[in-house]
Design an enzyme around this catalytic site. Sequence first.
Site, short mmCIF file in Angstrom:
data_model
loop_
_atom_site.label_atom_id
_atom_site.label_comp_id
_atom_site.label_asym_id
_atom_site.label_seq_id
_atom_site.Cartn_x
_atom_site.Cartn_y
_atom_site.Cartn_z
CD GLU A 28 49.83 38.68 60.46
OE1 GLU A 28 49.45 37.53 60.24
OE2 GLU A 28 50.83 39.20 59.92
CE LYS A 90 49.01 32.32 55.10
NZ LYS A 90 50.33 31.71 54.75
CG ASP A 142 54.97 31.53 45.54
OD1 ASP A 142 54.14 32.38 45.91
OD2 ASP A 142 55.22 30.49 46.18
CB ALA A 145 48.11 38.72 47.78
CE LYS A 163 55.96 35.85 57.27
NZ LYS A 163 55.06 36.82 56.68
#
Length: 310
Positions: A28, A90, A142, A145, A163
């Site tokens: 990424e 982003k 929240d 995706a 994370k």
Amino acid sequence: MTDYSKYLDVKPEVADAIRNNKPVVALESTIISHGMPYPKNVETAMKVEHIIRDNGAVPATIAIIKGKLKAGCSPEEIEYLGKTGTGVNKASRRDLAVLAASKSDGATTVTTTMMIAHMAGIKIFATGGIGGVHRGAEKTMDISADLEELAKTPVMVICAGAKAILDLGLTLEYLETHGVPVLGYGTKELPAFYTRKSGFNVDYEVDSPKELANIFCTSQKLGLQSGILVTNPIPEEYSMDHELINKAVNEAVAEANRLKIHGKEITPYLLAKVKDITGGDSLEANIQLVYNNAELAARIACEVSRLSDK
């Protein structure tokens, strides 16, 4: 079949490897533009590519440059992404068509890296950590995706777990609901990015790159359209104290709530805050876990290539 050729730009080395069934590992670019300061971000990105080459695979750093979906970036493009930093958009799934249509730049998240890798025919992707269900998501809704993409894009993602800023229990529940297998490389416990411990278990412990490759190839032969998540614990010598990280994350989340930070801004804010609270130790841990994931991803890609030849 959709024709992506107008938008997709596959680096010749990567295209040759895909065509000849050689191992390729996607990477990424959000970690370059939004994850680390310059020049550490570029140094890290280039070293990750070297690690993948040293382990027998071809690296393909993925990004959006002037509207082109790049499956493989040049050193100059990586330098540009690193120097421009947060000036690069982003890019998640919702941004892809807008950036391509407007010929804009984008640093790809886990979601868009999976998408572009799949378009190009790349099967294995190494990252740091995935997004997931945020703490307090029962009120904010929240949810990254990344989880939806794992449910519908057949790419194997190698990470150091979700994370530590997330609600790890709800993240695992969400993945289970969407049929995404969570595999632990040499561990039964879900690693939590900076630390090897989380208190939550993965679905299956797997002990070798060959076994992981076999699971991926079997999934492909069965026509399963979901991704597979491989969680690879940060090396022991770089693992941070579980309680210290939890304390830092709780402080960061409380401050984000006070400042009403949410949406796409929340993850970079929390990671930066944790870095400050830990005196920068979390940045070094982040770099080392990315190197570790790149090495494992390359070894898996080599095994997938061998199995595909049979």
